[in-house]
Design a protein around this motif. Structure first.
Motif, mmCIF file in Angstrom:
data_model
loop_
_atom_site.group_PDB
_atom_site.id
_atom_site.type_symbol
_atom_site.label_atom_id
_atom_site.label_comp_id
_atom_site.label_asym_id
_atom_site.label_seq_id
_atom_site.Cartn_x
_atom_site.Cartn_y
_atom_site.Cartn_z
ATOM 1 N N TRP A 231 0.971 -1.115 0.058
ATOM 2 C CA TRP A 231 -0.069 -0.039 0.033
ATOM 3 C C TRP A 231 0.899 1.283 0.033
ATOM 4 O O TRP A 231 0.331 2.183 -0.743
ATOM 5 N N ILE A 232 2.020 1.178 0.715
ATOM 6 C CA ILE A 232 2.979 2.366 0.650
ATOM 7 C C ILE A 232 3.380 2.773 -0.849
ATOM 8 O O ILE A 232 3.637 3.834 -1.042
ATOM 9 N N ALA A 233 3.802 1.460 -1.448
ATOM 10 C CA ALA A 233 4.403 1.612 -2.497
ATOM 11 C C ALA A 233 3.399 2.118 -3.720
ATOM 12 O O ALA A 233 3.715 3.011 -4.462
ATOM 13 N N GLY B 261 0.949 3.898 -2.926
ATOM 14 C CA GLY B 261 0.827 5.510 -2.579
ATOM 15 C C GLY B 261 1.676 6.334 -3.013
ATOM 16 O O GLY B 261 1.469 7.110 -3.583
ATOM 17 N N LEU B 262 2.958 5.855 -2.833
ATOM 18 C CA LEU B 262 4.169 6.735 -3.760
ATOM 19 C C LEU B 262 3.965 6.746 -5.289
ATOM 20 O O LEU B 262 4.142 7.819 -5.712
ATOM 21 N N VAL B 263 3.772 5.938 -5.962
ATOM 22 C CA VAL B 263 3.743 5.695 -7.365
ATOM 23 C C VAL B 263 2.258 6.582 -7.585
ATOM 24 O O VAL B 263 2.597 7.444 -8.449
ATOM 25 N N ALA C 213 1.346 9.095 -5.997
ATOM 26 C CA ALA C 213 1.661 10.472 -5.542
ATOM 27 C C ALA C 213 2.507 11.089 -6.742
ATOM 28 O O ALA C 213 2.559 12.129 -7.014
ATOM 29 N N VAL C 214 3.563 10.215 -7.359
ATOM 30 C CA VAL C 214 4.462 10.468 -8.416
ATOM 31 C C VAL C 214 3.400 10.981 -9.619
ATOM 32 O O VAL C 214 3.932 12.052 -10.243
#
Length: 152
Positions: A5-7, A9-11, A13-14
């Motif tokens: 989920w963090i990964a 979310g980062l993708v 956000a990018v």
């Protein structure tokens, strides 16, 4: 599972950051226009974007793209205007600001460029004012050397 989920979310956000950057960085400079690659039928394929003319290049940035660079880059010397037409009623329904559609080819592809009359005039003027491709450019280093050489 938390790492996934963090990964994600980062993708996400990018992608959001790229979209916001492109929207604000590209939208504020250049000329608004619509462009589509041919062959295309009816009203399909039109893309809203910004056109920038710089030196011998025309760059088209689609507004709904996440690319950091131009989506279409054409060389000024490769562009040939092959036609011009008025926008159809169907096209004017979803692009009310478009009055003229310029048909041109460049780098082996064909395009239609929808815009208002002033933008069409600017495009044609930019193309016509291009220096001749056969023009020989002088090497400034050679000229400088000739100007300041001493005969001993």
């Amino acid at each position: 599972m938390n790492v996934l989920w963090i990964a994600l979310g980062l993708v996400a956000a990018v992608f959001v950051a790229a979209g916001v950057w492109r929207f604000f960085a590209v939208r504020k400079s250049g000329t608004q226009a619509l462009m589509r690659a041919l062959p295309a039928e009816s009203i399909h394929g039109w893309r809203h974007g910004i056109v920038r003319y710089s030196g011998s290049r025309m760059s088209f940035y689609m507004l709904r793209s996440l690319s950091f660079g131009a989506d279409v880059v054409l060389s000024r010397h490769s562009i040939t205007v092959t036609g011009r037409r008025e926008a159809t009623e169907t096209e004017r329904e979803f692009m009310p600001e478009v009055e003229v559609v310029i048909v041109f080819s460049g780098d082996g592809r064909e395009f239609e460029f929808g815009c208002d009359r002033l933008t069409a005039m600017a495009l044609v003027s930019w193309l016509e004012s291009a220096p001749d491709r056969r023009q020989v450019r002088s090497d400034m280093n050679v000229l400088r050397h000739r100007a300041f050489r001493t005969n001993l």
